[in-house]
Design an enzyme around this catalytic site. Sequence first.
Site, PDB file in Angstrom:
ATOM      1  N   GLU A 118      60.848  -2.826  86.629  1.00 23.78           N
ATOM      2  CA  GLU A 118      61.707  -3.432  85.516  1.00 23.78           C
ATOM      3  C   GLU A 118      61.850  -2.853  84.239  1.00 23.78           C
ATOM      4  OE1 GLU A 118      63.057  -7.325  86.533  1.00 23.78           O
ATOM      5  OE2 GLU A 118      63.595  -7.769  84.412  1.00 23.78           O
ATOM      6  N   ASP A 120      64.013  -3.638  80.910  1.00 25.72           N
ATOM      7  CA  ASP A 120      64.785  -4.577  80.149  1.00 25.72           C
ATOM      8  C   ASP A 120      65.373  -4.116  78.800  1.00 25.72           C
ATOM      9  OD1 ASP A 120      64.463  -6.314  82.425  1.00 25.72           O
ATOM     10  OD2 ASP A 120      62.758  -7.254  81.571  1.00 25.72           O
ATOM     11  N   GLU A 122      67.327  -6.985  76.663  1.00 22.35           N
ATOM     12  CA  GLU A 122      67.613  -8.707  76.742  1.00 22.35           C
ATOM     13  C   GLU A 122      67.957  -9.022  75.323  1.00 22.35           C
ATOM     14  OE1 GLU A 122      64.695 -10.006  80.218  1.00 22.35           O
ATOM     15  OE2 GLU A 122      63.958  -9.500  78.433  1.00 22.35           O
TER      16      GLU A 122
END
Length: 299
Positions: A118, A120, A122
């Site tokens: 993953e 990210d 955010e």
Amino acid sequence: MGSSLISLLPIFHLLVLLGSSVNAYWPPSPGYWPSSKVVSLSFYKGFRNLWGPQHQRMDQNALTIWLDRVSGSGFKSVKPFRSGYFGASIKLQPGYTAGVITSLYLSNNEAHPGFHDEVDIEFLGTTFGKPYTLQTNVYIRGSGDGKIIGREMKYRLWFDPTSGFHHYAILWNPREIIFLVDDIPIRRYPKKSAATFPLRPMWLYGSIWDASSWATEDGKYKADYKYQPFSAKYTNFKAIGCTAYSSARCHPVSASPYRSGGLTRQQYQAMRWVQTHSMVYNYCKDYKRDHSLTPECWR
């Protein structure tokens, strides 16, 4: 003549101070804008709803997703990629948003549950009068599952992300991951080894959800649904690169004019400015962490 010049000196000094203060709080130009090289993609052509379909709305080429007591919402690219440029222009909600995560990220969690990769971007919700925190993170082969090994770097942006749309992007190729904000590189994560770099195909996702247990000041402030709905707007979607189905001859995209990848000197200067003035957390400099698990931090 001399007295006139003397009288102008205070004005000159004021202009110098104003100019230096503006430069001190805005990154220098990166000199290259990779987003301009990528054609925008219609949401319906490149993405589909993943969850919370009643909490998504398309209006004048902008997708609004929202969170309330009932549900949040998320979307996912139709195609998986093994490298590429992935971005969207996002406008966040002002006011009390503690506990709420708005995200744009790459993942293969559905293909490799419990052992996924993953990457990210955010936005960590906040309380009244405090700015959002932008968090970047990289998980490799299950380091985001079970006993989590995060590679977080956090920033306080040099602009108000609730006042208008700004472009956020991830450039991922077999040699590096580069995070960009309005085409300014804010982080470069190079491949040091196969064990610390995502190499399996991933999809592009976006979502808004309740992460009250950790999102805002390590969970001190929770989502307060008297301020619902919590929303975010996405537009100017970009997703281009080598899909999982592309031939081996597909050439990975670059964040710079160099076809081989990397950044220019001017891009590095802009990134250093951001990391000096806007970074508020670097996992490699957190001495409470066990860095035997993050060898890329070793000197």
